[in-house]
Design an enzyme around this catalytic site. Structure first.
Site, mmCIF file in Angstrom:
data_model
loop_
_atom_site.group_PDB
_atom_site.id
_atom_site.type_symbol
_atom_site.label_atom_id
_atom_site.label_comp_id
_atom_site.label_asym_id
_atom_site.label_seq_id
_atom_site.Cartn_x
_atom_site.Cartn_y
_atom_site.Cartn_z
ATOM 1 N N HIS A 81 76.548 -31.730 81.321
ATOM 2 C CA HIS A 81 75.370 -32.351 81.937
ATOM 3 C C HIS A 81 74.748 -33.382 80.992
ATOM 4 O O HIS A 81 74.530 -34.538 81.358
ATOM 5 C CB HIS A 81 74.355 -31.251 82.287
ATOM 6 C CG HIS A 81 73.089 -31.749 82.906
ATOM 7 N ND1 HIS A 81 72.825 -31.636 84.245
ATOM 8 C CD2 HIS A 81 72.008 -32.370 82.368
ATOM 9 C CE1 HIS A 81 71.634 -32.165 84.516
ATOM 10 N NE2 HIS A 81 71.120 -32.613 83.390
ATOM 11 N N GLU A 82 74.487 -32.950 79.762
ATOM 12 C CA GLU A 82 73.840 -33.860 78.809
ATOM 13 C C GLU A 82 74.758 -35.036 78.467
ATOM 14 O O GLU A 82 74.288 -36.155 78.277
ATOM 15 C CB GLU A 82 73.393 -33.111 77.547
ATOM 16 C CG GLU A 82 72.376 -32.004 77.796
ATOM 17 C CD GLU A 82 71.167 -32.442 78.625
ATOM 18 O OE1 GLU A 82 70.801 -33.635 78.591
ATOM 19 O OE2 GLU A 82 70.593 -31.579 79.327
ATOM 20 N N HIS A 127 74.243 -37.736 81.018
ATOM 21 C CA HIS A 127 73.113 -38.621 80.690
ATOM 22 C C HIS A 127 73.519 -39.574 79.568
ATOM 23 O O HIS A 127 73.199 -40.756 79.589
ATOM 24 C CB HIS A 127 71.915 -37.794 80.224
ATOM 25 C CG HIS A 127 71.199 -37.067 81.318
ATOM 26 N ND1 HIS A 127 70.738 -37.699 82.453
ATOM 27 C CD2 HIS A 127 70.836 -35.765 81.446
ATOM 28 C CE1 HIS A 127 70.113 -36.806 83.226
ATOM 29 N NE2 HIS A 127 70.181 -35.627 82.648
ATOM 30 N N HIS A 186 75.678 -42.419 80.690
ATOM 31 C CA HIS A 186 74.864 -43.378 81.449
ATOM 32 C C HIS A 186 74.141 -44.319 80.483
ATOM 33 O O HIS A 186 74.040 -45.520 80.706
ATOM 34 C CB HIS A 186 73.851 -42.583 82.289
ATOM 35 C CG HIS A 186 73.260 -43.333 83.438
ATOM 36 N ND1 HIS A 186 72.233 -42.840 84.183
ATOM 37 C CD2 HIS A 186 73.557 -44.536 83.978
ATOM 38 C CE1 HIS A 186 71.915 -43.706 85.136
ATOM 39 N NE2 HIS A 186 72.705 -44.745 85.029
#
Ligand code: ZN
Length: 692
Positions: A483-484, A487, A490
């Site tokens: 998940h991290e 980010h 991105h």
């Protein structure tokens, strides 16, 4: 004092916060550097703001950027380094220095965001003939600045302006009170019970709640999650569960002491938000909240939530029927109550999908997981991740660079794309949880003309390796890591070179979790897990039978859980979209429950009195974002399901249309460019076992 002269004074070179180039000197920043460093950078930023709004700076994008953005970005980078150290290597001295400087930094950004002279300058740039020739990223950044000024009342005059400012102050005060009441009500409850009432409760909770008092003895139960949740899930004593549930569900309401009753605060917060919306020329506060978001208007959000509720309802009804049957037959609970639900659910889950997190953990060793993650990124996004060197704050922290290899046949050097720090383990002085943070953003610098590459922090709190064995991650922790990294990618793979719209900057709040939740999907793919697992002792990959159980457990009660989220989100949206709702808060939540819930809580439940997300956090008319972003990430993932989860062509399209695009283009356009159509909720329902 002339601030720019001060920055160049001899002592400046000894303060690592004042370094203009390179990566932060995390090994050299000391608490005593904070105040002089931040003061000097604030003074420089102040001077830059004054220069930017003066006649001397023309209404020109580049000119403004050179004067103002260079100074504020430098302040932001230094303050970011201080905040980061406070999060990962806290000491009393550092915290004191942080707390001393936080109000000054906040004050500067607040003042800049409300500076009417600066707003006038931006308007002049937008109105100039050159505005039409700005590249799309700059046009978008400019539009965002103007929008944010308008939303903070910059267009208001006279009395309206004063009233707007008053409302902001009032709201800040009331929100603070709201959360204090919740905290006090949570802290204000405790229950001393003997061990005989805690049958079924796990040993670690028993030892954590044990009271050392030789007279009273027993266990002290509280409403804090690490105690409340396991007691609700495991305590066989039904009356105890009922007592705890009742206390939890009535926190900060009229049933408790008047001085911490949130009833009047809820009404006043809603009334003030409505007044703010009217001042800004909107029909209701939900409209204001949605201006910078991907969802167009409250009606679109409500339609989305109702559609989701309708589609999930049969599955939620099935979940509930199954739970009722199980509770009646296996547990003797023939009248399932709110305080039985977590308990019966846990028992049902154990009966259905018996496997332990401990067993699964043995297969997810940190080196295998990281290697698997890096391989996915390298395969899909045409980059290479290689170890790199930089000053760090702890010996266990690693640093990497992301490179794009030269095309095949070319002997050019690889191109540097980004760099990141990975701080994997829990330790004293480090804040719990996991997060991605930016160290600096991709930016074609207007001062030097050079391209600044992005740098990110990736922080987790895994248990450190012991006894010479690699660290073991639970499957939840593996998903958190992915998940991290979503980010992080991105932020780091962006190709936008304009501050404010590159990477995650400026991305719509309800779309920002798309890349992160997207990455979690890899953790549920057999094709991926076979190569991303190796038993810590035998080296053997995760057995297929265990994987199948994990998948089945993943969707346990997904219908019920979906409806619960929809209930909160629809309640939030209706409260903020219907002026006057503040007088009927209980009626609104009752109506929402009648419409979408299958599990209706008891009449005394006052969930709304501790709904801090919307009354004391940033989620007002925004709670729907959780589900909204899940729809986007599931639907993006479905393209990989159709075309191959490690298909480089799909990866390239995802990278260029979504990861690289930042907020230089609207999230809906990024999504449509990638998927070839508007988002659909089908994939989410299918992934959660609610299709067919
Ligand atoms: Zn996230």
């Amino acid at each position: 004092m002339n601030p720019s002269a001060d920055l160049n004074a001899p002592h400046a070179s000894t303060n690592p916060l004042l370094a203009t180039e390179g990566l932060p000197a995390f090994d050299a920043i000391r608490p005593e550097h904070v105040t002089p460093g931040i003061d000097a950078l604030l003074a420089a930023a102040d001077a830059a703001l004054e220069a930017a709004v003066s006649e001397a700076t023309p209404a020109d994008y580049d000119a403004l950027s050179r004067v103002l953005s260079v100074a504020t970005e430098r302040l932001g980078r230094a303050w970011g380094a201080v905040s980061h150290l406070k999060s990962v290597a806290d000491t009393a001295e550092l915290r004191a220095a942080y707390n001393e400087n936080l109000p000054k930094v906040t004050e500067f950004y607040t003042r800049q965001g409300a500076d009417e002279r600066l707003y006038a300058k931006y308007k002049a740039i937008a109105a100039s003939p050159a505005a039409a020739t700005l590249n799309p990223a700059r046009q978008k950044a400019l539009a965002h600045w103007l929008r944010d000024f308008v939303l903070s009342g910059a267009e208001l005059q006279g009395e309206a302006k004063a009233r707007y400012a008053q409302i902001q102050e009032e709201l800040a005060r009331l929100s603070q009170q709201f959360s204090e009441h919740v905290l006090d009500a949570t802290d204000g409850f405790s229950l001393l019970v003997g061990a005989e009432r805690l049958a079924g409760v796990p040993a670690d909770v028993l030892s954590a709640t044990k009271v050392d008092d030789p007279v009273d003895g027993g266990h002290k139960l509280t409403l804090h999650m690490p105690v409340y949740l396991p007691v609700m899930q495991y305590a066989d004593d039904r009356a105890l569960r009922q007592q705890l549930y009742t206390a939890y569900a009535t926190r900060a309401c009229e049933a408790g002491p008047a001085e911490r009753d949130n009833t009047p605060l809820i009404a006043e917060i809603l009334r003030l938000r409505q007044e703010e919306a009217a001042l800004l020329g909107h029909a209701n506060y939900a409209e204001v909240s949605l201006v910078p978001k991907m969802a167009r208007d409250p009606a679109e959000v409500q339609h989305f939530l109702r559609d989701l509720a309708q589609r999930a309802r049969p599955y939620a009804e099935r979940d509930l029927a199954e739970l009722r049957d199980f509770a009646a037959q296996e547990l003797g609970l023939t009248d399932l109550q709110a305080w039985d639900v977590p308990y019966a659910s846990e028992k049902l889950k154990e009966a259905r999908y018996a496997f332990s997190d401990q067993t699964i953990k043995q297969y997810f060793t940190e080196p295998t997981v990281l290697a698997g993650l890096f391989r996915i990124i390298e395969t899909l996004f045409e980059v290479r991740i290689v170890p790199d060197r930089a000053p760090v704050w702890h010996e266990s922290v690693r640093f990497y660079r992301i490179e794009r290899p030269a095309p095949l046949g070319s002997d050019a050097a690889p191109q540097l794309v980004a760099q990141f720090y990975l701080d994997p383990y829990a330790r004293p002085g480090k804040r719990p949880g996991a997060w991605m943070d930016d160290v600096r953003s991709r930016w074609l610098r207007p001062d030097s003309g050079t391209l600044q590459t992005p740098v990110a922090h990736l922080v987790c709190n895994f248990s450190a390796p012991v006894d010479g064995k690699p660290a073991l991650l639970t499957h939840d922790e593996v998903q958190t890591l992915f998940h991290e990294f979503g980010h992080g990618l991105h932020h780091m793979l962006t190709q936008v070179a304009e501050l404010g719209v590159s990477g995650i900057s400026g991305v719509e709040w309800d779309a920002v979790e798309l890349p992160s939740q997207f990455m979690e999907n890899f953790c549920w793919e057999w094709e991926v897990l076979q190569h991303m697992t190796a038993h810590v002792d035998s080296g053997e990959a995760l057995p297929r039978a265990l994987f199948d159980k994990m998948i089945a457990a993943k969707n346990f009660q997904s219908g019920l859980m979906t409806l619960r989220q929809v209930e909160f989100a629809l309640f939030d949206m209706r409260l903020h979209a219907e002026p006057g709702a503040e007088a009927n808060v209980q009626q609104v939540i009752d109506a929402v429950r009648r419409e979408v819930a299958v599990l209706i809580p008891p009449a005394f439940n006052r969930f709304q009195h501790s709904f801090s997300h919307i009354f004391a956090g940033g989620y007002a008319a925004g709670y729907y974002s959780y589900k909204w972003a899940e729809v986007l990430s599931a639907d993006a993932w479905s393209a990989f399901e159709e075309e191959g989860v490690l298909n480089p062509a799909t990866g390239r399209r995802y990278r260029t249309e979504i990861l690289e695009a930042g907020s230089a283009r609207d999230a809906i356009d990024n999504f449509t460019a990638f998927r070839g159509r508007a988002p659909s909720i089908d994939a989410l329902l299918r992934h959660q076992g609610m299709a067919g």
